[in-house]
Write an enzyme that holds these catalytic residues in place. Structure first.
Site, PDB file in Angstrom:
ATOM      1  N   ASP A  12       0.863  -1.183   0.000  1.00 50.38           N
ATOM      2  CA  ASP A  12       0.000   0.000   0.000  1.00 50.38           C
ATOM      3  C   ASP A  12       0.902   1.236   0.000  1.00 50.38           C
ATOM      4  O   ASP A  12       2.134   1.141  -0.145  1.00 50.38           O
ATOM      5  CB  ASP A  12      -1.036  -0.042   1.143  1.00 50.38           C
ATOM      6  CG  ASP A  12      -0.425   0.204   2.527  1.00 50.38           C
ATOM      7  OD1 ASP A  12       0.802   0.409   2.627  1.00 50.38           O
ATOM      8  OD2 ASP A  12      -1.193   0.201   3.511  1.00 50.38           O
ATOM      9  N   CYS A  69       2.663  -3.519   3.986  1.00 51.94           N
ATOM     10  CA  CYS A  69       1.841  -2.364   4.359  1.00 51.94           C
ATOM     11  C   CYS A  69       2.472  -1.779   5.619  1.00 51.94           C
ATOM     12  O   CYS A  69       3.654  -2.060   5.901  1.00 51.94           O
ATOM     13  CB  CYS A  69       0.377  -2.735   4.527  1.00 51.94           C
ATOM     14  SG  CYS A  69      -0.010  -3.908   5.832  1.00 51.94           S
ATOM     15  N   THR A  71       1.975  -2.321   8.861  1.00 55.05           N
ATOM     16  CA  THR A  71       2.318  -3.381   9.816  1.00 55.05           C
ATOM     17  C   THR A  71       2.609  -4.713   9.155  1.00 55.05           C
ATOM     18  O   THR A  71       3.150  -5.618   9.796  1.00 55.05           O
ATOM     19  CB  THR A  71       1.148  -3.615  10.784  1.00 55.05           C
ATOM     20  OG1 THR A  71      -0.001  -4.006  10.003  1.00 55.05           O
ATOM     21  CG2 THR A  71       0.827  -2.360  11.585  1.00 55.05           C
ATOM     22  N   HIS A 137       5.903 -31.927   8.109  1.00 56.46           N
ATOM     23  CA  HIS A 137       5.323 -30.605   7.835  1.00 56.46           C
ATOM     24  C   HIS A 137       4.372 -30.646   6.634  1.00 56.46           C
ATOM     25  O   HIS A 137       3.463 -29.823   6.538  1.00 56.46           O
ATOM     26  CB  HIS A 137       6.433 -29.585   7.601  1.00 56.46           C
ATOM     27  CG  HIS A 137       7.403 -29.513   8.736  1.00 56.46           C
ATOM     28  ND1 HIS A 137       7.033 -29.112  10.000  1.00 56.46           N
ATOM     29  CD2 HIS A 137       8.723 -29.843   8.814  1.00 56.46           C
ATOM     30  CE1 HIS A 137       8.078 -29.173  10.801  1.00 56.46           C
ATOM     31  NE2 HIS A 137       9.113 -29.614  10.110  1.00 56.46           N
TER      32      HIS A 137
HETATM   33  C1  RB5 Z   1      -2.689   2.129   6.537  1.00 54.60           C
HETATM   34  O1  RB5 Z   1      -2.847   3.264   7.293  1.00 54.60           O
HETATM   35  C2  RB5 Z   1      -2.432   0.937   7.435  1.00 54.60           C
HETATM   36  O2  RB5 Z   1      -3.606   0.595   8.098  1.00 54.60           O
HETATM   37  C3  RB5 Z   1      -1.904  -0.232   6.638  1.00 54.60           C
HETATM   38  O3  RB5 Z   1      -0.718   0.123   6.015  1.00 54.60           O
HETATM   39  C4  RB5 Z   1      -1.596  -1.502   7.401  1.00 54.60           C
HETATM   40  O4  RB5 Z   1      -0.782  -1.264   8.497  1.00 54.60           O
HETATM   41  C5  RB5 Z   1      -2.758  -2.352   7.730  1.00 54.60           C
HETATM   42  O5  RB5 Z   1      -2.624  -3.485   8.211  1.00 54.60           O
END
Ligand code: RB5
Length: 149
Positions: A12, A69, A71, A137
């Site tokens: 993102d 993204c 996190t 596994h």
């Molecule tokens: C975007 O603000 C944030 O929510 C996204 O990058 C991510 O961390 C979502 O899991």
């Protein structure tokens, strides 16, 4: 390693710089990086980018995928909704190795607000270098796949 090994990258808006650094890094490791963007920092929605990358892996167009993204959590969840995808978030190299050796993951997720570039590249290296161990596994991974039926 040949250039026929294709790895898709997507993120993102919060992880564009790190994604581009990883694209250059995997290219230096002999992979063909399929970077599907986005390229602008305009706010965007991670589910569509996670799903787009996951579909390229699920279809066999790319052998592996890396999504990012803020996190790593949201885009990982989206990728895992695509049948055939096993994607995990990693913030350490041990987990990245295990993700391949034990879970036969075909996608890695990273949080650009969690790990710095140096650690992220080490995590990517650990993920790419590891191979699925099979054996006991394999049964467990098959059980994960059975949940998709
Ligand atoms: C975007 O603000 C944030 O929510 C996204 O990058 C991510 O961390 C979502 O899991």
């Amino acid at each position: 390693m040949t250039a026929s090994k294709r790895i898709v990258l997507s993120s993102d808006h919060g992880a564009i710089e790190l994604r581009q650094a990883i694209a250059a890094h995997v290219t230096s490791r002999g992979w063909l990086a399929v970077d599907i963007g986005p390229t602008t920092s305009e706010s965007t929605n991670y589910p569509e980018h996670g799903a787009a990358a996951a579909r390229l892996v699920a279809s066999g167009d790319c052998q592996l995928g890396i999504v990012l993204c803020g996190t790593g959590q949201g885009i990982m969840m989206a990728a895992n909704k695509v049948k055939g995808i096993r994607c995990g978030v990693c913030a350490d190299t041990f987990s990245a190795r295990m993700l391949r050796e034990h879970n036969d993951a075909n996608m890695l997720s990273l949080g650009a607000r969690v790990v710095g570039q140096g650690l992220a590249l080490d995590i990517v290296d650990a993920f790419l270098a590891a191979e699925f161990e099979g054996g006991r596994h394999a049964l467990r991974v098959d059980m994960i796949s059975a949940l998709e039926a």
